[in-house]
Scaffold this active site. Structure first.
Site, mmCIF file in Angstrom:
data_model
loop_
_atom_site.group_PDB
_atom_site.id
_atom_site.type_symbol
_atom_site.label_atom_id
_atom_site.label_comp_id
_atom_site.label_asym_id
_atom_site.label_seq_id
_atom_site.Cartn_x
_atom_site.Cartn_y
_atom_site.Cartn_z
ATOM 1 N N ASP A 99 -83.610 -27.101 -24.487
ATOM 2 C CA ASP A 99 -84.465 -26.410 -23.530
ATOM 3 C C ASP A 99 -85.916 -26.802 -23.794
ATOM 4 O OD1 ASP A 99 -84.361 -24.054 -21.447
ATOM 5 O OD2 ASP A 99 -86.091 -23.642 -22.718
ATOM 6 N N HIS A 120 -96.610 -26.905 -10.376
ATOM 7 C CA HIS A 120 -95.244 -27.438 -10.411
ATOM 8 C C HIS A 120 -95.216 -28.963 -10.458
ATOM 9 C CE1 HIS A 120 -92.997 -23.699 -9.969
ATOM 10 N NE2 HIS A 120 -93.960 -23.287 -9.159
ATOM 11 N N ASP A 155 -92.743 -31.178 -12.738
ATOM 12 C CA ASP A 155 -91.915 -32.276 -12.243
ATOM 13 C C ASP A 155 -92.169 -33.563 -13.024
ATOM 14 O OD1 ASP A 155 -90.850 -30.570 -10.380
ATOM 15 O OD2 ASP A 155 -91.997 -31.368 -8.685
ATOM 16 N N GLU A 164 -84.863 -26.164 -16.830
ATOM 17 C CA GLU A 164 -85.417 -27.003 -17.894
ATOM 18 C C GLU A 164 -84.439 -27.096 -19.060
ATOM 19 O OE1 GLU A 164 -87.209 -22.846 -18.467
ATOM 20 O OE2 GLU A 164 -86.759 -24.158 -16.783
#
Length: 247
Positions: free
Chosen positions: A119, A132, A136, A162
């Site tokens: 993670d 965001h 990305d 993620e």
């Protein structure tokens, strides 16, 4: 049929179709003249040949191109159905399918394999702080990193926002630890650039093993690795932990 078309190529295929069409045109023209009882007319044969040479390549070029386009779109659709668009890794469905295949294969050959769940740390915070687009970019960068780190036999996929899963065939606990340590070090050294800002990121990993004599299924093993992942998060992140069952 699809493989033959792709292997031969559009130009060669058009040439082949044109030659076949020319031979058929001549053959049919001769047959027609014989049926009608006429003397063989070379002028008629010449016209049939010229017609085939003109029409066949034009029509076949369009039809072969159209068919190859359909094949290309079909391949892209298959990729979209299997791969995550940002990272280029398997999506959750494809990863679980491949994991089940590896599980069956390992059982058959009495082999162990490692399962890791990773993670990315503070991913939500990065999204909130930098937008965001930054998230990305991190996912894209992480996907490229993973492709350079794993073996061809390893299976890796994005199984959550993620969160990522890894199946390492024929890998024991010691080599799993070494893989996790190397991966964490490599990730820690990475950064992305957005609007003149360098953003670094880290990850946490949970590890478990599947033994030949174990009755745990893939979902159980992923759950074990996931619990180990949360232990790594609780331990301060940017580290790995091993599930109790195999520690």
């Amino acid at each position: 049929m699809k493989r033959i078309i792709q292997k031969v190529g559009r130009i060669r295929l058009v040439i082949i179709i044109t030659l076949v069409a020319a031979l058929l045109a001549i053959g049919l023209n001769i047959l027609l003249q014989l049926i009608q009882g006429n003397e063989l007319s070379y002028t008629a044969l010449y016209r049939a040949l010229i017609s085939a040479i003109i029409i066949a390549p034009l029509l076949s070029w369009y039809l072969v191109g159209l068919f190859m386009r359909v094949i290309e779109l079909e391949q892209k659709m298959q990729e979209w159905a299997m791969f995550d668009q940002l990272t280029g890794l398997f999506n959750r469905r494809a990863f679980l399918h491949r994991a089940e295949q590896e599980y069956t294969l390992a059982k058959r050959h009495n082999e162990s394999f490692a399962i890791l769940v990773l993670d990315l740390d503070h991913f939500k915070t990065i999204n909130d702080k930098y937008g965001h687009k930054a998230g990305d970019l991190i996912l894209e960068d992480f996907g490229q990193l993973i492709k350079s780190q794993v073996r061809q036999s390893d299976i890796c996929g994005r199984i959550g926002g993620e969160e990522f899963g890894f199946i390492l065939p024929r890998t024991d606990l010691n080599n799993s630890r070494l893989f996790a340590e190397k991966l964490l070090t490599t990730i820690e050294q990475r950064s992305i650039s957005i609007e003149g800002k360098e953003i670094k990121y880290t990850a946490s990993i949970g590890i478990t093993l599947s033994h030949p004599y174990s009755n745990y299924k893939i979902n159980n093993l992923l759950h074990q690795a996931d619990r180990a992942l949360y232990k790594a998060k609780s331990a301060g992140r940017n580290c790995y932990q091993v599930a109790n069952a195999v520690s």
